[in-house]
Design an enzyme around this catalytic site. Sequence first.
Site, short mmCIF file in Angstrom:
data_model
loop_
_atom_site.label_atom_id
_atom_site.label_comp_id
_atom_site.label_asym_id
_atom_site.label_seq_id
_atom_site.Cartn_x
_atom_site.Cartn_y
_atom_site.Cartn_z
N LYS A 28 0.82 -1.21 0.00
CA LYS A 28 0.00 0.00 0.00
C LYS A 28 0.86 1.26 0.00
O LYS A 28 0.57 2.22 -0.73
CB LYS A 28 -0.94 0.00 1.20
CG LYS A 28 -1.92 1.18 1.18
CD LYS A 28 -3.08 1.00 2.13
CE LYS A 28 -2.70 1.22 3.56
NZ LYS A 28 -3.87 1.50 4.41
N SER A 29 1.92 1.27 0.80
CA SER A 29 2.77 2.46 0.87
C SER A 29 3.38 2.78 -0.49
O SER A 29 3.41 3.93 -0.93
CB SER A 29 3.89 2.25 1.90
OG SER A 29 3.37 2.12 3.20
N ARG A 129 -8.97 12.02 12.62
CA ARG A 129 -7.52 11.90 12.81
C ARG A 129 -6.83 13.25 12.72
O ARG A 129 -7.26 14.13 11.98
CB ARG A 129 -6.94 10.92 11.78
CG ARG A 129 -7.51 9.52 11.93
CD ARG A 129 -6.97 8.57 10.89
NE ARG A 129 -5.55 8.30 11.06
CZ ARG A 129 -4.84 7.52 10.26
NH1 ARG A 129 -5.42 6.94 9.23
NH2 ARG A 129 -3.56 7.33 10.48
N ASP A 327 2.14 -0.74 12.15
CA ASP A 327 0.82 -1.21 11.73
C ASP A 327 0.57 -2.67 12.10
O ASP A 327 -0.57 -3.15 11.97
CB ASP A 327 0.67 -1.06 10.22
CG ASP A 327 0.48 0.39 9.80
OD1 ASP A 327 -0.10 1.16 10.59
OD2 ASP A 327 0.92 0.76 8.69
N LYS A 354 -3.97 6.19 15.08
CA LYS A 354 -4.12 5.56 13.78
C LYS A 354 -5.60 5.62 13.36
O LYS A 354 -6.36 6.46 13.84
CB LYS A 354 -3.60 4.11 13.85
CG LYS A 354 -2.08 4.02 13.88
CD LYS A 354 -1.52 4.36 12.53
CE LYS A 354 -0.04 4.09 12.41
NZ LYS A 354 0.45 4.35 11.04
N ARG A 403 -7.37 -3.04 10.15
CA ARG A 403 -6.43 -3.95 10.81
C ARG A 403 -7.02 -4.53 12.09
O ARG A 403 -6.69 -5.68 12.46
CB ARG A 403 -5.11 -3.23 11.09
CG ARG A 403 -4.45 -2.74 9.81
CD ARG A 403 -2.99 -2.42 9.97
NE ARG A 403 -2.51 -1.64 8.82
CZ ARG A 403 -2.20 -2.15 7.65
NH1 ARG A 403 -2.29 -3.46 7.45
NH2 ARG A 403 -1.78 -1.37 6.66
#
Length: 450
Positions: A28-29, A129, A327, A354, A403
Amino acid sequence: MSGHGPAIPMTSRPCGPLKGEAHVPGDKSISHRSLILGALSVGETRIEGLLEGDDVLATAEAMRAFGAEVEHLGPGEWRVNGVGVGGFAEPEDVIDCGNAGTGVRLIMGCMATTGITATFTGDASLRSRPMGRVTDPIALFGAASYGRDGGRLPMSVVGAADPVPVRYTVPMPSAQVKSAVLLAGLNAPGQTVVIEQEATRDHTERMLAGFGAEITVEDTDEGRVITLTGQPELKPQDIVVPRDPSSAAFPVCAALIVPGSDVLVPNIGLNPTRAGLFDTLRDMGANLTYENLREEGGEPVADLRARYSPDMHGIEVPPARAASMIDEYPILSVVAANATGQTVMRGVKELRVKESDRIEAMASGLRANGVNVEDGDDWWIVTGMGAGKVPGGGTAVSHLDHRIAMSFLCLGMAAQNPVSVDDGGPIATSFPIFEPLMTGLGAQLVRANR
């Protein structure tokens, strides 16, 4: 509502051995950065293996809104015709980044030194966030930001028409903040310097160099000093995205705790700034091996083989390792619950901000399933019950966090009783094939609305 449509309650039942190959999605990054740097290049960038989860698709749509041509050619295959550094056009509408914290922060950075205005929003989780960690440093370039109380979305960013280069020490270990500042520095004259006292994932530095930026990295007494020379002409690239180690964590960890399991996860990126979980699992006694070690696109890659490991033991995870596995602490806590003794995790305050407060979410969900957890501001301790001894039977609240949902579904595979999550919908943001992939290995996942 989940922010991704109606809530999808899911239950994971105790299952037999997990067997086979788990082909997880692209990283993903790297997927986010491929689209962004492609859009900031002059010419055509081709991408293979792009993660086509909701988060990355939101970044693709944002790059279109800023004027780049972004075309989907086939599964995982994309073409980006960029507008060059400083070439972003002003979007005609609000940029909706969905659940993508990485996407919104990086995009804010790369438009902050262009004289345009953009307004950003997202789902309920993203709107909660903090954005100040990015808007503070981009203000040093000359950008201005106007958002809700506490620096939250929706937020408008007015880019600097005459940006100045900055020297910035990142106050917390955050690859997102570091990357946002570097991307802002691309369109500032002179040299932008970013200093991080704790190394974080370095995909941005590697990829900027690959696209032709002049960038140096030096370890000094002051910290890790990254120097970027602004206003380059980035050159388009052909990118093959390695598979995501954060996604690989779920089939790997599930295999370690489900009796009789043997799972191969091919082509996983093992960038040292991302591989902390796998080091930690091996420290705990996991039967986890690297096969076919190689290098692809400047990134170390291997096939991971995970086998059932009933004799794992708790450890104190080195706090210095936190940035390389931030993560993965939720799924690590699931493994810790199935080990013996205490697993101590310190220096993890970042988990509080997060997609959810991940310490609170995991602690509450584990307690609901019979596991003892202690927690504080920047630490938590899971007391393991041993292989196969987690009672289960509880329901965990996902808090719109992919997650958290996936971690508790993995817990249910090895617990004595089924484990449920209130909403599995957010899983699509990062791992849209999680459900068929895990059931293909032998997991028993059930949607309540079927």
